[in-house]
Design an enzyme around this catalytic site. Structure first.
Site, PDB file in Angstrom:
ATOM      1  N   HIS A   1      30.880 -12.993  -0.167  1.00 30.81           N
ATOM      2  CA  HIS A   1      30.759 -11.593   0.242  1.00 30.81           C
ATOM      3  C   HIS A   1      31.060 -11.444   1.727  1.00 30.81           C
ATOM      4  O   HIS A   1      31.984 -10.760   2.109  1.00 30.81           O
ATOM      5  CB  HIS A   1      29.354 -11.075  -0.089  1.00 30.81           C
TER       6      HIS A   1
ATOM      7  N   HIS B   1      41.806  -7.459  -3.086  1.00 29.34           N
ATOM      8  CA  HIS B   1      40.487  -6.833  -3.164  1.00 29.34           C
ATOM      9  C   HIS B   1      40.182  -6.538  -4.625  1.00 29.34           C
ATOM     10  O   HIS B   1      41.056  -6.145  -5.389  1.00 29.34           O
ATOM     11  CB  HIS B   1      40.457  -5.531  -2.342  1.00 29.34           C
TER      12      HIS B   1
ATOM     13  N   ASP C   1      39.051  -7.326   5.976  1.00 30.03           N
ATOM     14  CA  ASP C   1      38.686  -8.475   6.798  1.00 30.03           C
ATOM     15  C   ASP C   1      39.863  -9.035   7.597  1.00 30.03           C
ATOM     16  O   ASP C   1      39.663  -9.666   8.641  1.00 30.03           O
ATOM     17  CB  ASP C   1      38.122  -9.595   5.922  1.00 30.03           C
TER      18      ASP C   1
END
Length: 373
Positions: free
Chosen positions: A222, A260, A310
């Site tokens: 995560h 994702h 990210d």
């Protein structure tokens, strides 16, 4: 025959929420109905936190009042202050945050209440204190316990950069980091948010729910991807980025920061972070932005994967002077606004979250005394 359980609860609706929504096919993210593309670069993080926690964008007077509440709330209590140095000696960043938030809960004047009024007060304090907890932890582990005094004229973003780097940030750097905080503020029912709501649904207190969220964010599936992106960039030869990435992909290695579970096209947050990385790179060493662009092109060409939130966050945080192992804690500074809003929402219309399970073990086992086993 009952349907087989969905592994990892993929696509299972676990709660109703008015906080955020995702259109994965179109690559859109909304906070309380506002498109992230409209909020990013316009709404401040303080406005966004108010929106999530209190249900609407604030007026000028409401924002000023909330700002004063944040200033009052950022003062750390005695218990957490007394233990920062020892925690910094023994725990890594995410472990330390888990401990420090728990101690901050013991210091909180509303710790024994989960009324709506108490929850709003605790939510503001948690948003205000999280940047300072990280800054104080970082100072303690690097040889000191003091950080620069917060400047009331600066935003949460500006004060965080001041207290972590020891330098007053220029106005544009503070604006960019503020936009980063807005982009990370909430993201529907991700693992840490779900953990917070499961805890809150037992009618546990807000700090306990946030500790559950931080413990969940600590797990590498995560949190931590932005840190791993930076580690990858630092490990590569700039002139060999494309070939190195192709070799890694051919060997079956995963390149962090791509793809994702929800978005079928580009993560809308990545669009803004790419732009910010490019802007910051123009004011210094463009190396990591250019390497990131090369990596992005190869991964898309080879795997058809888009960068996620990210990927460019890594180079943005690096350019802002944030230590790499604090990237995931920085995520918690932003997401505190969303986590606390979810706890408020859960308490407001609560039902214990208690899913069923499918038993796959042995049946009708026969007991044997210990000497016969």
């Amino acid at each position: 025959m009952a349907d087989k359980p969905t592994k990892g609860l993929a696509d299972v609706v676990a709660a109703s929420t008015a906080l955020s929504d995702i259109d994965g096919k179109a690559g859109r993210l909304f906070y309380r109905g506002y498109d992230i593309h409209d909020l990013a670069g316009r709404a401040t993080f303080e406005e966004t936190a108010y929106l999530l926690q209190r249900g609407k964008l604030p007026t000028r007077d409401e924002l000023a009042g909330y700002g004063q509440e944040l200033v009052r709330g950022r003062e750390l209590g005695a218990l957490v202050s007394q233990n920062i140095e020892e925690i910094a000696e023994k725990q890594k960043p995410m472990e330390a945050l888990r401990s420090l938030v728990s101690l901050a809960g013991a210091d909180d004047p509303d710790k024994d209440s989960i009324t709506p009024e108490a929850n709003l007060c605790k939510a503001a304090r948690l948003v205000a204190q999280q940047p300072l907890l990280i800054a104080r932890y970082h100072a303690a582990r690097t040889g000191g316990s003091a950080v620069p005094e917060a400047d009331d004229s600066l935003s949460i973003a500006g004060n965080f950069l001041l207290q972590v780097t020891g330098r007053v940030p220029d106005a544009r750097a503070a604006e960019i980091f503020d936009e980063c905080l807005v982009l990370h503020a909430d993201h529907t029912m991700n693992a840490s948010t779900f953990a917070a709501r499961v805890c809150a649904a037992t009618l546990s207190d807000m700090h306990s729910a946030i500790v559950a969220a931080i413990g969940t964010l600590k797990g590498p599936l995560h949190g931590g991807a932005n840190e791993q992106v930076m580690r990858t960039l630092e490990s590569l030869d700039q002139s060999q980025v494309a070939q190195s990435v192709r070799d890694k992909l051919a060997a079956g290695e995963k390149i962090m920061g791509f793809g994702h579970r929800v978005y079928k096209t580009e993560d809308p947050r990545a669009t803004h972070l790419r732009r910010m990385s490019e802007e910051l790179s123009a004011n210094g060493d463009p190396k990591y932005y250019r390497m990131s662009k090369d990596m992005e092109e190869v991964v898309f060409e080879t795997k058809g994967l888009y960068p996620n939130v990210d990927f460019y966050a890594a180079s943005v945080y690096h350019y802002l002077g944030i230590p790499t192992d604090l990237f995931t804690p920085v995520f918690s500074v932003s997401r505190m606004s969303g986590w606390t809003a979810h706890v408020i929402e859960q308490h407001a219309d609560n039902r214990l979250i208690r899913p069923d399970s499918e038993y796959i073990g042995e049946r009708d086992q026969k007991w044997k005394p210990i000497d016969e086993r």
